[in-house]
Design an enzyme around this catalytic site. Structure first.
Site, PDB file in Angstrom:
ATOM      1  N   HIS A  26       0.927  -1.046  -0.089  1.00  0.00           N
ATOM      2  CA  HIS A  26      -0.054   0.153  -0.052  1.00  0.00           C
ATOM      3  C   HIS A  26       0.696   1.210   0.016  1.00  0.00           C
ATOM      4  O   HIS A  26       2.152   1.088   0.441  1.00  0.00           O
ATOM      5  CB  HIS A  26      -0.797   0.016   1.122  1.00  0.00           C
ATOM      6  CG  HIS A  26      -2.102  -0.875   1.277  1.00  0.00           C
ATOM      7  ND1 HIS A  26      -3.261  -1.022   2.201  1.00  0.00           N
ATOM      8  CD2 HIS A  26      -2.352  -2.044   0.039  1.00  0.00           C
ATOM      9  CE1 HIS A  26      -3.954  -1.712   1.524  1.00  0.00           C
ATOM     10  NE2 HIS A  26      -3.552  -2.401   0.650  1.00  0.00           N
ATOM     11  N   GLU A  72       1.092   3.994   2.023  1.00  0.00           N
ATOM     12  CA  GLU A  72       1.443   4.513   3.073  1.00  0.00           C
ATOM     13  C   GLU A  72       2.672   3.649   3.452  1.00  0.00           C
ATOM     14  O   GLU A  72       3.682   4.023   4.214  1.00  0.00           O
ATOM     15  CB  GLU A  72       0.342   4.515   4.175  1.00  0.00           C
ATOM     16  CG  GLU A  72      -0.724   5.603   3.791  1.00  0.00           C
ATOM     17  CD  GLU A  72      -1.943   4.701   3.003  1.00  0.00           C
ATOM     18  OE1 GLU A  72      -1.686   3.724   2.406  1.00  0.00           O
ATOM     19  OE2 GLU A  72      -3.173   4.783   3.335  1.00  0.00           O
ATOM     20  N   CYS A 100      -5.943   2.198   5.509  1.00  0.00           N
ATOM     21  CA  CYS A 100      -6.569   0.845   5.906  1.00  0.00           C
ATOM     22  C   CYS A 100      -5.816   0.370   7.190  1.00  0.00           C
ATOM     23  O   CYS A 100      -4.999   0.971   7.849  1.00  0.00           O
ATOM     24  CB  CYS A 100      -6.331  -0.084   5.084  1.00  0.00           C
ATOM     25  SG  CYS A 100      -4.666  -0.991   5.183  1.00  0.00           S
ATOM     26  N   CYS A 129      -2.137  -0.054   7.354  1.00  0.00           N
ATOM     27  CA  CYS A 129      -1.227   1.122   7.329  1.00  0.00           C
ATOM     28  C   CYS A 129      -1.391   1.896   8.382  1.00  0.00           C
ATOM     29  O   CYS A 129      -0.255   2.541   9.114  1.00  0.00           O
ATOM     30  CB  CYS A 129      -1.705   1.786   5.984  1.00  0.00           C
ATOM     31  SG  CYS A 129      -1.308   1.027   4.440  1.00  0.00           S
TER      32      CYS A 129
END
Lengths: 157, 157
Positions: free
Chosen positions: A52, A54, A82, A85
């Protein structure tokens, strides 16, 4: 640079990632007004379920600053982080998180992590997505590896 | 190999990692009775705040199987997965998680993620560890990048 400019950059990274065939997520990690890391979602590109935006920004910033601690840093995330993260930013000591599009903004497009977060909020033995069980080693009451690590940490300190 | 043998291997990886100066955590990722990935905590070694054993195992398995989806896989974790790793396993579609040492086993050594999990269970605007706020872009009601991604995904399908 201003708050809005950093957010604009995160969204622009997301836009470029879509053009590259990726998911619409970007993140910019800032310390003392300077960009330390820029990242986008690279899941499909790298066959990495954890890639992801981040999380990639945290990894890049750790490498750039030669530390696992990112205290005093701000993450600008184009989309709402999410649970993975969010927890990663907590581990790293991130001080501030600025979110562009919310889970609500993403919901009509099937983007967002509200359902995943709701699942994870249940007790371990009631998670629907996986069977989770304990298989405690014989020395669980006083794990030898934890004692060894403690002794080693005490020596370093 | 048996359940116990996979767990023993995860603990042995953790033991070796302590000997190498790292943290006492190891993970083994198994599919159809075969080990797909072995990993240890590499935070300090790689200046990567996200390099927990389970997360590294997911990344390695994704690369090995050329996919972001690890459905049908089991993760043997020497210690209880933290919220980041638990959420990462959910994202990857991990079917089963087997935990060796619990948070309770780790607590006397300052190892475990119970406090972090409790913090993260609060609403976003009540998280103690960071200031979290929204800065919605002008098109938040119907994000252009989400529409572009949707259109692109529809074409691929």
């Amino acid at each position: 640079m201003s708050d809005n400019a950093f957010m604009q950059e995160a969204v622009e990274l997301a836009r470029e990632n879509v053009a590259d065939g990726g998911q619409p997520f970007g993140a910019v990690l800032v310390k003392d007004g300077k960009v330390i890391a820029r990242a986008v979602n690279r899941m499909e590109a790298e066959n990495d379920p954890t890639a992801h935006a981040e999380l990639m920004a945290l990894r890049e910033a750790g490498a750039a600053l030669a530390t696992t601690r990112l205290d005093g840093c701000t993450v600008y995330a184009s989309g709402q982080p999410c649970p993975m993260c969010l927890a990663a930013m907590q581990i790293a000591g991130i001080s501030e998180i600025v979110i562009g599009y919310s889970n609500e903004n993403g919901a009509p497009y099937g983007l967002g992590s509200a359902d995943a977060a709701a699942e994870l909020s249940q007790p371990l033995d009631q998670q629907d997505w996986a069977t989770i069980r304990y298989l405690p080693p014989d020395d669980a009451a006083a794990p030898e590896i934890y004692r060894a690590w403690s002794a080693q940490s005490a020596k370093k300190a």
